[in-house]
Design a protein around this motif. Structure first.
Motif, mmCIF file in Angstrom:
data_model
loop_
_atom_site.group_PDB
_atom_site.id
_atom_site.type_symbol
_atom_site.label_atom_id
_atom_site.label_comp_id
_atom_site.label_asym_id
_atom_site.label_seq_id
_atom_site.Cartn_x
_atom_site.Cartn_y
_atom_site.Cartn_z
ATOM 1 N N GLN A 85 -19.257 -13.776 -6.992
ATOM 2 C CA GLN A 85 -18.310 -14.771 -6.492
ATOM 3 C C GLN A 85 -16.911 -14.188 -6.319
ATOM 4 O OE1 GLN A 85 -19.097 -18.006 -5.492
ATOM 5 N NE2 GLN A 85 -21.166 -17.180 -5.741
ATOM 6 N N VAL A 86 -16.521 -13.281 -7.235
ATOM 7 C CA VAL A 86 -15.163 -12.714 -7.172
ATOM 8 C C VAL A 86 -15.137 -11.368 -6.458
ATOM 9 C CG1 VAL A 86 -14.455 -13.927 -9.255
ATOM 10 C CG2 VAL A 86 -15.369 -11.613 -9.447
ATOM 11 N N GLY A 87 -16.301 -10.886 -6.007
ATOM 12 C CA GLY A 87 -16.345 -9.666 -5.220
ATOM 13 C C GLY A 87 -16.216 -8.380 -5.996
ATOM 14 N N LYS A 88 -16.564 -8.369 -7.287
ATOM 15 C CA LYS A 88 -16.504 -7.153 -8.083
ATOM 16 C C LYS A 88 -17.841 -6.424 -8.000
ATOM 17 C CE LYS A 88 -12.292 -7.343 -9.398
ATOM 18 N NZ LYS A 88 -11.335 -6.309 -8.957
ATOM 19 N N VAL A 89 -17.962 -5.559 -6.992
ATOM 20 C CA VAL A 89 -19.218 -4.849 -6.753
ATOM 21 C C VAL A 89 -18.947 -3.360 -6.565
ATOM 22 C CG1 VAL A 89 -20.380 -6.842 -5.740
ATOM 23 C CG2 VAL A 89 -19.060 -5.293 -4.269
ATOM 24 N N ASP A 90 -20.001 -2.561 -6.760
ATOM 25 C CA ASP A 90 -19.946 -1.113 -6.555
ATOM 26 C C ASP A 90 -20.524 -0.820 -5.178
ATOM 27 O OD1 ASP A 90 -19.494 1.565 -7.299
ATOM 28 O OD2 ASP A 90 -21.594 1.800 -7.859
ATOM 29 N N PRO B 25 -21.885 1.410 -1.906
ATOM 30 C CA PRO B 25 -22.666 2.645 -1.715
ATOM 31 C C PRO B 25 -21.765 3.801 -1.280
ATOM 32 C CG PRO B 25 -23.679 0.777 -0.577
ATOM 33 C CD PRO B 25 -22.309 0.334 -1.006
ATOM 34 N N SER B 26 -22.194 5.045 -1.602
ATOM 35 C CA SER B 26 -21.484 6.240 -1.147
ATOM 36 C C SER B 26 -22.481 7.379 -1.031
ATOM 37 C CB SER B 26 -20.357 6.611 -2.121
ATOM 38 O OG SER B 26 -20.880 7.121 -3.329
ATOM 39 N N SER B 27 -22.009 8.542 -0.572
ATOM 40 C CA SER B 27 -22.900 9.672 -0.316
ATOM 41 C C SER B 27 -23.559 10.221 -1.582
ATOM 42 C CB SER B 27 -22.126 10.801 0.377
ATOM 43 O OG SER B 27 -21.042 11.233 -0.444
ATOM 44 N N ARG B 28 -22.918 10.082 -2.749
ATOM 45 C CA ARG B 28 -23.483 10.649 -3.979
ATOM 46 C C ARG B 28 -24.172 9.595 -4.839
ATOM 47 N NH1 ARG B 28 -20.764 9.786 -8.612
ATOM 48 N NH2 ARG B 28 -21.870 11.534 -9.558
ATOM 49 N N LYS B 29 -24.206 8.336 -4.356
ATOM 50 C CA LYS B 29 -24.843 7.265 -5.116
ATOM 51 C C LYS B 29 -26.196 6.940 -4.504
ATOM 52 C CE LYS B 29 -20.419 5.344 -6.606
ATOM 53 N NZ LYS B 29 -19.474 4.196 -6.533
ATOM 54 N N VAL B 30 -27.122 6.494 -5.360
ATOM 55 C CA VAL B 30 -28.489 6.258 -4.921
ATOM 56 C C VAL B 30 -28.654 4.883 -4.289
ATOM 57 C CG1 VAL B 30 -30.890 6.113 -5.697
ATOM 58 C CG2 VAL B 30 -29.368 7.844 -6.673
ATOM 59 N N HIS B 31 -27.930 3.875 -4.780
ATOM 60 C CA HIS B 31 -28.118 2.519 -4.259
ATOM 61 C C HIS B 31 -27.559 2.396 -2.841
ATOM 62 C CE1 HIS B 31 -24.086 2.417 -6.115
ATOM 63 N NE2 HIS B 31 -23.796 1.444 -5.273
ATOM 64 N N GLY B 32 -28.239 1.586 -2.032
ATOM 65 C CA GLY B 32 -27.845 1.451 -0.642
ATOM 66 C C GLY B 32 -27.191 0.136 -0.299
ATOM 67 N N ARG B 33 -26.879 -0.687 -1.296
ATOM 68 C CA ARG B 33 -26.217 -1.965 -1.050
ATOM 69 C C ARG B 33 -25.214 -2.232 -2.164
ATOM 70 N NH1 ARG B 33 -28.949 -6.022 -4.236
ATOM 71 N NH2 ARG B 33 -30.809 -5.139 -5.240
ATOM 72 N N PRO B 34 -24.220 -3.083 -1.916
ATOM 73 C CA PRO B 34 -23.242 -3.387 -2.964
ATOM 74 C C PRO B 34 -23.927 -3.952 -4.209
ATOM 75 C CG PRO B 34 -22.494 -4.199 -0.838
ATOM 76 C CD PRO B 34 -23.904 -3.752 -0.640
ATOM 77 N N MET B 35 -23.505 -3.466 -5.388
ATOM 78 C CA MET B 35 -24.118 -3.875 -6.647
ATOM 79 C C MET B 35 -23.050 -4.279 -7.652
ATOM 80 S SD MET B 35 -27.488 -3.567 -6.585
ATOM 81 C CE MET B 35 -27.897 -3.392 -8.320
ATOM 82 N N VAL B 36 -23.316 -5.339 -8.380
ATOM 83 C CA VAL B 36 -22.440 -5.748 -9.481
ATOM 84 C C VAL B 36 -22.507 -4.696 -10.572
ATOM 85 C CG1 VAL B 36 -22.072 -7.461 -11.298
ATOM 86 C CG2 VAL B 36 -22.688 -8.196 -8.983
ATOM 87 N N ARG B 37 -21.342 -4.291 -11.100
ATOM 88 C CA ARG B 37 -21.326 -3.263 -12.144
ATOM 89 C C ARG B 37 -20.601 -3.738 -13.399
ATOM 90 N NH1 ARG B 37 -18.200 1.965 -10.609
ATOM 91 N NH2 ARG B 37 -18.047 2.020 -12.865
ATOM 92 N N LEU B 38 -20.782 -4.999 -13.728
ATOM 93 C CA LEU B 38 -20.133 -5.551 -14.921
ATOM 94 C C LEU B 38 -21.155 -5.955 -15.983
ATOM 95 C CD1 LEU B 38 -17.394 -7.792 -13.243
ATOM 96 C CD2 LEU B 38 -17.121 -5.506 -14.215
ATOM 97 N N GLY B 39 -22.353 -5.362 -15.922
ATOM 98 C CA GLY B 39 -23.381 -5.704 -16.899
ATOM 99 C C GLY B 39 -23.029 -5.348 -18.327
ATOM 100 N N GLY B 40 -22.059 -4.447 -18.498
ATOM 101 C CA GLY B 40 -21.620 -4.100 -19.851
ATOM 102 C C GLY B 40 -21.093 -5.290 -20.623
ATOM 103 N N ILE B 41 -20.592 -6.291 -19.906
ATOM 104 C CA ILE B 41 -20.111 -7.508 -20.581
ATOM 105 C C ILE B 41 -21.245 -8.154 -21.351
ATOM 106 C CG2 ILE B 41 -19.192 -9.834 -20.210
ATOM 107 C CD1 ILE B 41 -17.713 -8.733 -17.766
ATOM 108 N N ALA B 42 -22.421 -8.276 -20.712
ATOM 109 C CA ALA B 42 -23.575 -8.889 -21.371
ATOM 110 C C ALA B 42 -24.069 -8.037 -22.535
ATOM 111 C CB ALA B 42 -24.693 -9.107 -20.352
ATOM 112 N N ILE B 43 -24.092 -6.705 -22.355
ATOM 113 C CA ILE B 43 -24.549 -5.811 -23.426
ATOM 114 C C ILE B 43 -23.649 -5.934 -24.649
ATOM 115 C CG2 ILE B 43 -24.875 -3.387 -24.078
ATOM 116 C CD1 ILE B 43 -25.581 -2.841 -21.131
ATOM 117 N N CYS B 44 -22.348 -5.888 -24.425
ATOM 118 C CA CYS B 44 -21.388 -6.005 -25.524
ATOM 119 C C CYS B 44 -21.501 -7.357 -26.202
ATOM 120 C CB CYS B 44 -19.975 -5.777 -24.981
ATOM 121 S SG CYS B 44 -18.679 -5.861 -26.229
ATOM 122 N N LEU B 45 -21.610 -8.413 -25.407
ATOM 123 C CA LEU B 45 -21.733 -9.765 -25.961
ATOM 124 C C LEU B 45 -22.977 -9.891 -26.829
ATOM 125 C CD1 LEU B 45 -20.669 -12.681 -26.038
ATOM 126 C CD2 LEU B 45 -22.025 -13.136 -23.983
#
Length: 363
Positions: free
Chosen positions: A40-45, A47-67
């Motif tokens: 919703q807030v547009g915080k995504v990773d 894609p780039s030449s050295r990254k494997v994923h081919g579409r924008p991805m949320v990269r805030l999963g650490g919040i859930a792990i820490c919680l």
């Protein structure tokens, strides 16, 4: 090889089970919420030449792990398990948790606003120094066949190097779906077993909470991933692993205690070391982003994404099993044998993939 034995009281077994299950459940609930809000807030990773994923991805999963880890620990304390943290090592473990939260904050800030390398490194060193001041220190090392060596003034720089080094090793290996989470879960499981075997209860509790969180997160992070842990997640995982490496592994009463955390974390540490040496030999900055990590090389020889990840899991499992053998865990030979069989199976599957690839096929 020293054989140590520690009997786990029944109430403690219940606390450990509650902690692991709670952490896993919290992450299972929180991760979809974090993903939805981030989209919703547009915080995504992107894609780039050295990254494997081919579409924008949320990269805030650490919040859930820490919680998940924090909530599970608080629940255990609320239920009366706070006495676990009152053991002689409990104060240091609390300092590790506080340091983990500090590193999580640095990583989350980087995920959110993309911090420059220098402020990020200074923040890591400052938090590590505070944790060292609180008593989480590498003060001596044990070399088999020799006496214990007191480090003296070298304690501070060596502790800072270990804490920041492990954090960045976990961060660097986070390049494929489920890779850092799975390697972290294997290392957490091995560390928890070692800590329980040697009576380091508070450290074991933290590792069980981390294991539960990572298993829950893998539901959403294994290929094809729905969310990434981001720097916040990898920093938090790395610091807890590094901190418990000091409080729960190095301080065990075995002749090989110094090498236990090196074995448990061998895969990410060796990957980082090889990458840095390779860059230096090429006259490049050791911090230059490239595709020279182990997972990049395995993909480069033709292994598919999932087989690459499982191969690195098996390597981590094998090294963790070796650490368990050194502390005399009764089931460690079976675990080691299973790891070797797993590696043999993976080698066979990998060979089949490579031989059947278009590059090697005969027309």
């Amino acid at each position: 090889m020293a054989v140590l034995s520690y009997s786990i009281p029944n109430p403690l077994s219940s606390y450990l089970l509650i902690a692991g299950l709670t952490a896993c459940l919290i992450v299972l609930i929180a991760t979809p919420i974090v993903r939805h809000v981030a989209l919703q807030v547009g915080k995504v990773d992107l894609p780039s030449s050295r990254k494997v994923h081919g579409r924008p991805m949320v990269r805030l999963g650490g919040i859930a792990i820490c919680l998940g880890v924090v909530a599970a620990l608080l629940l255990v304390i609320k239920l009366g398990g706070g006495t676990v943290l009152a053991d002689p090592n409990g104060r240091s473990v609390v300092a590790v948790m506080m340091g983990g939260l500090g590193f999580f904050a640095i990583g989350l800030a980087d995920d959110w606003v993309n911090l420059a390398p220098l402020p990020r490194l200074l923040g890591q060193l400052m938090v590590s120094a505070l944790v060292w001041q609180a008593g989480v220190r590498i003060e001596q090392i044990t070399v088999p066949g020799l006496e214990i060596i007191d480090l003296g003034w070298l304690s501070l720089p060596l502790t800072l190097l270990w804490l920041t080094g492990v954090v960045n090793a976990i961060n660097w290996i986070d390049g494929l779906d489920g890779l850092a989470a799975g390697v972290g879960a294997i290392a957490a499981a091995a560390s928890a077993l070692i800590c329980l075997q040697t009576g380091q209860i508070a450290s074991a509790l933290v590792m069980v909470c981390l294991l539960g969180s990572l298993l829950g997160f893998l539901v959403f992070n294994f290929n094809p991933a729905q969310i990434f842990m981001g720097d916040g997640g990898s920093y938090f995982i790395g610091f807890l692993m590094a901190g418990v490496g000091i409080t729960g592994l190095v301080k065990t009463a075995t002749a090989t205690a110094t090498f236990l955390p090196l074995l448990v974390l061998a895969v990410p540490l060796l990957d980082m070391l090889v990458v840095i040496l390779g860059r230096l030999l090429r006259g490049q900055s050791p911090f230059l982003a490239d595709r020279s990590h182990l997972h990049h090389r395995l993909l480069g020889i033709g292994l598919p994404h999932r087989l690459t990840v499982v191969t690195i899991y098996a390597l981590a499992w094998w090294m963790g099993s070796l650490a368990l053998v050194f502390v005399g865990l009764p089931s460690s030979p079976l675990l080691l044998s299973t790891a070797l069989l797993g590696l043999a199976w993976i080698a066979w599957k990998s060979l089949q993939v490579i031989l059947n690839s278009p590059v090697n096929s005969v027309s």
